[in-house]
Write an enzyme that holds these catalytic residues in place. Sequence first.
Site, PDB file in Angstrom:
ATOM      1  CD  GLU A  38      -7.555   7.516  -0.001  1.00 51.97           C
ATOM      2  OE1 GLU A  38      -6.461   8.020  -0.358  1.00 51.97           O
ATOM      3  OE2 GLU A  38      -7.863   7.324   1.180  1.00 51.97           O
TER       4      GLU A  38
ATOM      5  CD  GLU B 140      -7.543   3.749   3.215  1.00 55.01           C
ATOM      6  OE1 GLU B 140      -7.689   3.062   2.187  1.00 55.01           O
ATOM      7  OE2 GLU B 140      -6.646   4.613   3.350  1.00 55.01           O
TER       8      GLU B 140
END
Length: 464
Positions: free
Chosen positions: A290, A382
Amino acid sequence: MKRLLALLATCATILGLTALYGPQAVAAAGCKVDYTVTSQWQGGFQAGVKITNLGAPVSGWTLDIAMPDAGQKLVQGWNATWSQSGSTVTAVGVDWNRALNTGAAAEVGLVGSFTGANPKPTAFKLNGVACTGSVGGTPSPDPDPDPEPGDDGTPVGINGQVHVCGVHLCNQYDRPVQLRGMSTHGIQWFSQCYNNASVDALANDWKADLLRVAMYVQEDGYETDPAGFTSRVNGLVDMAEARGMYALIDFHTLTPGDPNYNLDRAKTFFASVAARNAGKKNVIYEIANEPNGVSWTAIKNYAEQVIPVIRAADPDAVVIVGTRGWSSLGVSDGSSESEVVSNPVNATNIMYAFHFYAASHKDSYRSAVSRASSRLPLFVTEFGTVSATGGGALDRASSTAWLDLLDQLKIGYANWTYSDAPESSAALQPGTCDGSDYSSSGVLTESGTLLKSRISTPDNFPTS
Ligand code: IDC
């Protein structure tokens, strides 16, 4: 308690005192070892070692391998604690594989060097007792034969090596597939949750297609022990492969948010795992979990340096690139997918990551995914059913809306997390990983129950 017993068993074995601790800790009379040299090069080799316990259950094990040639030296190993003394190479079981029931197997491996010849060892001892491959002298069949890829009905057996085709992930028949599975929690914290029983449950009960292996880089992760984390990731790749599941290797960068901070580590890590796993059909690489607080240009620059390192070693694997704003395609930073569409990563066979947490990210994020899905190959590597903190109440309506959308668009996903973390995003009740039951409904949380019901429906993968 179980870990204490295992520790005692290991100590007892080392001290040669196994008899004092009762049958649980004592070596079984029967064991079988399959030692396979998986690759060999000038002066070096890699070998897989499958240890099958044919005797009574053991709560800890030590395997001694007599190396036939004095020039054979252990370099490193995985899935066990490895050492060498003289011509004996020793592997000691670790948290997730030290308990072996009757018929159960632990799969470990090593890299070694050699001078002269590299003869295969033939003499093995498990907890001090010679492995003859039989109990009481009667040869017994392999109780756990490895599945033959292609004929076993597993996700990898059916789909084979996947690749990107247009905006989809396609199987060996060049048909779009959606892979559905679970993400580990940080393997630096929850390693005990990933063992034969838990991964069996994921493959057999959940019928999951993939396991995402979340290897944090910071927060006591990879940067503290590159060799150890690399080995653990490889071990989990093997565990997924043995069950016909895909393994998504997640280089879990989070803080700091600029993936370039970890560029050198990423190159080192991916060069190693890509070389080691190049021959496998089940591996997908996710190069930055991320990115946050960083521009798309910087992320793209990182990707264009890491992807060639992977390609050099493993040319045909799919690579997934994280996106701006915690892999929100930029949406969480007030941007949108258009920054990627207009300036894509200069590479082929890649996808872009999109992450969401259902209680925090709703319609505007779903709209972005709907729009982007016709322009970019997306993979939801995710997501959570709860808030972006990983906690809070499960949002069933939003989770269902998201999962329906992903199904409709054939976008693959991995849910955060297959773990017993004390937070509502975890699929397993706290304490589950201290035991050996991963299958009964009582071990699942509300989120785990929802995800298992979604993931376990038939895949109907196209085969022509
Ligand atoms: C969370 C974990 C939590 C841990 C925290 C910090 O659930 O136990 O303390 O990370 O490492 C992400 C991240 C993922 C987060 C998750 C939930 O990829 O690492 O895990 N999340 O906050 N992005 C959005 C949410």
